[in-house]
Design a protein around this motif. Structure first.
Motif, PDB file in Angstrom:
ATOM      1  N   GLN A 554      48.353  72.141  72.002  1.00 15.57           N
ATOM      2  CA  GLN A 554      48.001  72.157  73.429  1.00 15.57           C
ATOM      3  C   GLN A 554      46.489  72.125  73.624  1.00 15.57           C
ATOM      4  N   ALA A 555      45.779  72.875  72.775  1.00 14.58           N
ATOM      5  CA  ALA A 555      44.312  72.878  72.882  1.00 14.58           C
ATOM      6  C   ALA A 555      43.737  71.507  72.556  1.00 14.58           C
ATOM      7  N   ALA A 556      44.377  70.819  71.590  1.00 15.46           N
ATOM      8  CA  ALA A 556      43.882  69.485  71.225  1.00 15.46           C
ATOM      9  C   ALA A 556      44.034  68.481  72.358  1.00 15.46           C
ATOM     10  N   THR A 557      45.023  68.688  73.208  1.00 15.11           N
ATOM     11  CA  THR A 557      45.224  67.773  74.344  1.00 15.11           C
ATOM     12  C   THR A 557      44.312  68.101  75.521  1.00 15.11           C
ATOM     13  N   GLY A 558      43.483  69.197  75.399  1.00 18.04           N
ATOM     14  CA  GLY A 558      42.543  69.546  76.459  1.00 18.04           C
ATOM     15  C   GLY A 558      43.009  70.638  77.383  1.00 18.04           C
ATOM     16  N   LYS A 559      44.124  71.256  77.109  1.00 19.02           N
ATOM     17  CA  LYS A 559      44.632  72.316  77.968  1.00 19.02           C
ATOM     18  C   LYS A 559      43.823  73.595  77.759  1.00 19.02           C
ATOM     19  N   GLN A 560      43.471  74.282  78.875  1.00 19.24           N
ATOM     20  CA  GLN A 560      42.711  75.519  78.816  1.00 19.24           C
ATOM     21  C   GLN A 560      43.648  76.669  78.404  1.00 19.24           C
ATOM     22  N   LEU A 561      43.332  77.349  77.274  1.00 21.06           N
ATOM     23  CA  LEU A 561      44.171  78.429  76.774  1.00 21.06           C
ATOM     24  C   LEU A 561      43.714  79.773  77.309  1.00 21.06           C
ATOM     25  N   GLU A 562      44.631  80.712  77.437  1.00 21.32           N
ATOM     26  CA  GLU A 562      44.328  82.065  77.851  1.00 21.32           C
ATOM     27  C   GLU A 562      43.677  82.837  76.694  1.00 21.32           C
ATOM     28  N   LYS A 563      43.090  84.033  77.048  1.00 23.09           N
ATOM     29  CA  LYS A 563      42.392  84.838  76.047  1.00 23.09           C
ATOM     30  C   LYS A 563      43.357  85.314  74.948  1.00 23.09           C
ATOM     31  N   ASN A 564      44.544  85.782  75.357  1.00 25.04           N
ATOM     32  CA  ASN A 564      45.504  86.271  74.362  1.00 25.04           C
ATOM     33  C   ASN A 564      46.015  85.148  73.465  1.00 25.04           C
ATOM     34  N   GLN A 565      46.080  83.915  74.019  1.00 28.55           N
ATOM     35  CA  GLN A 565      46.507  82.780  73.199  1.00 28.55           C
ATOM     36  C   GLN A 565      45.459  82.434  72.149  1.00 28.55           C
ATOM     37  N   LEU A 566      44.160  82.547  72.538  1.00 26.81           N
ATOM     38  CA  LEU A 566      43.089  82.288  71.575  1.00 26.81           C
ATOM     39  C   LEU A 566      43.082  83.340  70.471  1.00 26.81           C
ATOM     40  N   GLU A 567      43.435  84.611  70.836  1.00 28.69           N
ATOM     41  CA  GLU A 567      43.504  85.666  69.836  1.00 28.69           C
ATOM     42  C   GLU A 567      44.620  85.411  68.822  1.00 28.69           C
ATOM     43  N   LYS A 568      45.734  84.837  69.308  1.00 31.74           N
ATOM     44  CA  LYS A 568      46.840  84.484  68.394  1.00 31.74           C
ATOM     45  C   LYS A 568      46.382  83.460  67.364  1.00 31.74           C
ATOM     46  N   ILE A 569      45.605  82.460  67.819  1.00 29.63           N
ATOM     47  CA  ILE A 569      45.145  81.403  66.904  1.00 29.63           C
ATOM     48  C   ILE A 569      44.229  81.991  65.844  1.00 29.63           C
ATOM     49  N   GLN A 570      43.417  82.991  66.230  1.00 23.42           N
ATOM     50  CA  GLN A 570      42.495  83.601  65.277  1.00 23.42           C
ATOM     51  C   GLN A 570      43.239  84.377  64.176  1.00 23.42           C
ATOM     52  N   LYS A 571      44.475  84.804  64.443  1.00 27.11           N
ATOM     53  CA  LYS A 571      45.246  85.573  63.460  1.00 27.11           C
ATOM     54  C   LYS A 571      45.998  84.686  62.461  1.00 27.11           C
ATOM     55  N   GLU A 572      45.846  83.375  62.558  1.00 24.37           N
ATOM     56  CA  GLU A 572      46.638  82.459  61.719  1.00 24.37           C
ATOM     57  C   GLU A 572      46.399  82.697  60.235  1.00 24.37           C
ATOM     58  N   ALA A 573      45.101  82.867  59.864  1.00 23.29           N
ATOM     59  CA  ALA A 573      44.793  83.032  58.438  1.00 23.29           C
ATOM     60  C   ALA A 573      45.447  84.294  57.875  1.00 23.29           C
ATOM     61  N   ALA A 574      45.403  85.377  58.645  1.00 27.28           N
ATOM     62  CA  ALA A 574      46.003  86.631  58.176  1.00 27.28           C
ATOM     63  C   ALA A 574      47.513  86.501  58.050  1.00 27.28           C
ATOM     64  N   LEU A 575      48.138  85.815  59.012  1.00 35.95           N
ATOM     65  CA  LEU A 575      49.593  85.626  58.952  1.00 35.95           C
ATOM     66  C   LEU A 575      49.993  84.770  57.756  1.00 35.95           C
ATOM     67  N   LEU A 576      49.200  83.714  57.485  1.00 37.43           N
ATOM     68  CA  LEU A 576      49.501  82.858  56.335  1.00 37.43           C
ATOM     69  C   LEU A 576      49.390  83.641  55.033  1.00 37.43           C
ATOM     70  N   LYS A 577      48.355  84.513  54.929  1.00 38.08           N
ATOM     71  CA  LYS A 577      48.192  85.317  53.723  1.00 38.08           C
ATOM     72  C   LYS A 577      49.376  86.281  53.546  1.00 38.08           C
ATOM     73  N   GLU A 578      49.820  86.912  54.649  1.00 36.53           N
ATOM     74  CA  GLU A 578      50.946  87.843  54.585  1.00 36.53           C
ATOM     75  C   GLU A 578      52.238  87.115  54.194  1.00 36.53           C
ATOM     76  N   LEU A 579      52.437  85.910  54.754  1.00 34.74           N
ATOM     77  CA  LEU A 579      53.628  85.121  54.429  1.00 34.74           C
ATOM     78  C   LEU A 579      53.633  84.725  52.961  1.00 34.74           C
ATOM     79  N   GLU A 580      52.456  84.331  52.453  1.00 31.49           N
ATOM     80  CA  GLU A 580      52.376  83.920  51.052  1.00 31.49           C
ATOM     81  C   GLU A 580      52.701  85.086  50.126  1.00 31.49           C
ATOM     82  N   ASP A 581      52.165  86.293  50.460  1.00 36.51           N
ATOM     83  CA  ASP A 581      52.445  87.464  49.635  1.00 36.51           C
ATOM     84  C   ASP A 581      53.932  87.794  49.607  1.00 36.51           C
TER      85      ASP A 581
END
Length: 586
Positions: A554-581
């Protein structure tokens, strides 16, 4: 003294005659052929020493060895014949008819003394079903159903009813084989919401339900087939309904039940859904084979605990036949199937041969336990009538085909007492046949014109299952694993598999293929741990990562994201690490 060669009796439009069994396969000349075209029925005695047939004029009884005519009865309309186990009585049945004015007809079930030819007793038996009385092997007890009662007679005295078993709406009964004391299984269909049931009694203890040796009730049963084993220790019950209310099967529903004379009972768990085509006891009475399931059908051997011993996998089959010594089992697909047979060594569970008997409507083992006959008979099929005698290694030793304008109605081996022919060592090498080997023409599958010049790609409608030995192996633990041990074992194996997969995929992850570069990590990961709690966490993490992928799109198409949605995107690396473990089992 060596046993004599079994005879094969044949009845058809060209009359009745007998053929000497293997190895000669010649027509028996001592018992002259009856050329009458109205031979309606024939029957051997249980030990094969006597033979009776109705030629449309009278019933004749002969001694098979001497061909001496013992008796003739003026019963031209008889359509059923049966000898008692000790050859003392011949039972005959003809269709019941009433007078034109509606008065009761003459008795149509007659019991004749074989020694004197005298008629011992006559009964009115309107239905052909269960027409013949049942005898114990020593003839001390016999029985027949009359309305809601089973009447018992002793020592072939049919003028006096020795005992009665009264059950409301009793539908069927079977006397046990073997020595005294005799046992009897009875089936009563359910009505008005009450379940159907089968009870086992020991003669003459019929004092209510408490006197029953065993009792098994079940719903979904319009009819039941009861099968005793040779030792009279257990009964198999095939309960059937006329209609499958789920619409899954045209044949209705069937369930298989096991009932022992010690009171134990169980439902035999069949791993595949579908009809039960055939169930047969091994003559040793310690195991049984069931053929069941939607095509391709499964076949499984079970022990007396109803645990599977050997699974033959799937195939085009609907019948099972044990040889008289019980050392060979034939699985076959007759009727609307092609006639494929599988001959198995029961002791070692090894496949001996896979012969093909196309258009067969009948199969029977020869009493010698080495040969069997397959036949195409009318009225099931009116063209290509004939019979073949096979060796169990797959060789056709004798073949008879009648002219196109003739029919065969019945073939039957001369029976012998159990133990007459001892079991021989099984050979896997095909026996030499004197007949020319006929090439089996395999019909090619239709290919549309657009595909005829292209390479053939193999495709199957059904994935066939291979045979599988279900017995615990000697190297394994004698005791079965507990549920917790099995869970831990699966968890350990899943972790080991995940680590192995991570090692082998390590190099591929460093240089992923272009087709996989844009695929999210959550989709690529599909390893399960074997632990339900861990799998649940992995599922939730994948769900969150999928939502993050959607937000990034959605962000790539130019849609303005909410603050909580941006916080979710920032947690991606941590979630990927937890999933891998979690997936690697750390």
């Amino acid at each position: 003294m060596a046993p004599s060669t079994p005879l094969l009796a044949v009845r058809g439009s060209e009359g009745f005659y007998m053929v000497t069994g293997p190895p000669s396969f010649t027509e028996n000349t001592t018992l002259q052929r009856d050329f009458g075209k109205n031979c309606k029925v024939f029957a051997f005695s249980k030990d094969g020493t006597l033979f009776a047939w109705c030629n449309g004029e009278k019933i004749n009884i002969v001694n098979v060895a001497s061909t001496e005519l013992l008796h003739s009865f003026d019963l031209p309309k008889a359509v059923c014949l049966e000898f008692s186990p000790k050859n003392n009585v011949l039972a005959t049945w003809q269709a019941y008819t009433t007078a034109k004015d509606g008065t009761a007809g003459m008795p149509n079930l007659q019991l004749h003394d074989v020694k004197t030819g005298k008629c011992l007793k006559s009964f009115i038996q309107k239905k052909m079903q269960n027409w013949c009385p049942c005898w114990a092997d020593d003839e001390s007890v016999s029985a027949r159903i009359v309305n809601n009662e089973v009447h018992f007679f002793e020592n072939n005295n049919f003028d006096t009813i020795a005992n009665k078993l009264h059950l409301q709406k009793v539908n069927d009964f079977v006397l046990s084989p073997g020595p005294q004391p005799s046992k009897v299984s009875v089936y009563v269909p359910g009505s008005k919401g009450a379940p159907s049931f089968v009870r086992l009694y020991q003669y003459p203890n019929f004092g209510g339900p408490q006197s029953a040796l065993a009792n098994k009730s079940f719903f979904k049963a319009d009819k039941a087939t009861m099968l005793w084993n040779n030792k009279a220790t257990a009964v198999l019950v095939i309960a059937s309904t006329e209609v499958d209310k789920t619409g899954a099967s045209y044949y209705g529903e069937q369930t298989l039940h096991y009932i022992a004379t010690n009171g134990e009972s169980a439902v035999v768990q069949l791993p595949k859904n579908g009809p039960i085509y055939d169930v047969v006891w091994n003559p040793n009475s310690t195991e049984f084979c069931a053929v069941y399931g939607f095509m391709p059908a499964k076949a499984t051997v079970f022990n007396l605990k109803c645990d599977p011993v050997f699974d033959f996998g799937t195939g085009p089959r609907n019948a099972a036949y044990y040889s008289s010594p019980g050392h060979i089992l034939v699985l076959a697909g007759f009727g609307n199937l092609r006639g494929q047979m599988e001959v198995w060594d029961v002791k070692n569970y090894k496949l001996i041969s896979k012969p093909l008997a196309s258009d067969s409507t009948y199969f029977a083992w020869c009493p010698d336990g080495e040969h069997f006959v397959t036949a195409t008979c009318a009225p099931r099929l009116r063209v290509g009538n004939g019979y073949k005698i096979w060796h169990y290694t797959g060789s056709v030793l004798h073949k008879c085909e009648v002219p196109s304008n003739a029919e065969i109605w019945q073939v039957s081996w001369q029976p012998f007492l159990d133990g007459t022919f001892p079991a021989k060592a099984i050979t896997y090498q095909a026996v030499v046949s004197g007949l020319p080997s006929a090439e089996v023409k395999v019909a090619k599958a239709y290919r549309p014109p657009a595909l005829r010049n292209k390479p053939i790609t193999s495709s199957k409608l059904h994935e066939e299952e291979p045979p599988q030995n279900m017995k615990p192996q000697p190297g394994n633990s004698d005791k079965p694993l507990s549920k917790m041990a099995l869970k831990n074992q699966r968890k350990h194996e899943a972790k080991k598999a995940a680590k192995q997969e991570a090692k082998t995929d390590g190099s591929q992850e460093s240089t992923p293929s272009p087709a996989l570069q844009d695929v999210p990590h959550s989709i690529l990961s599909s390893v399960t741990s074997g632990d339900p709690e861990v799998d649940k966490k992995i599922k939730n993490l994948k769900k969150k990562l999928k939502a993050i992928e959607q937000l990034k799109d959605q962000a790539a198409t130019g849609k303005q994201l909410e603050k909580n949605q941006l916080e979710k995107i920032q947690k991606e690396a941590a979630l990927l690490k937890e999933l891998e473990d979690l997936e690697l089992g750390f």
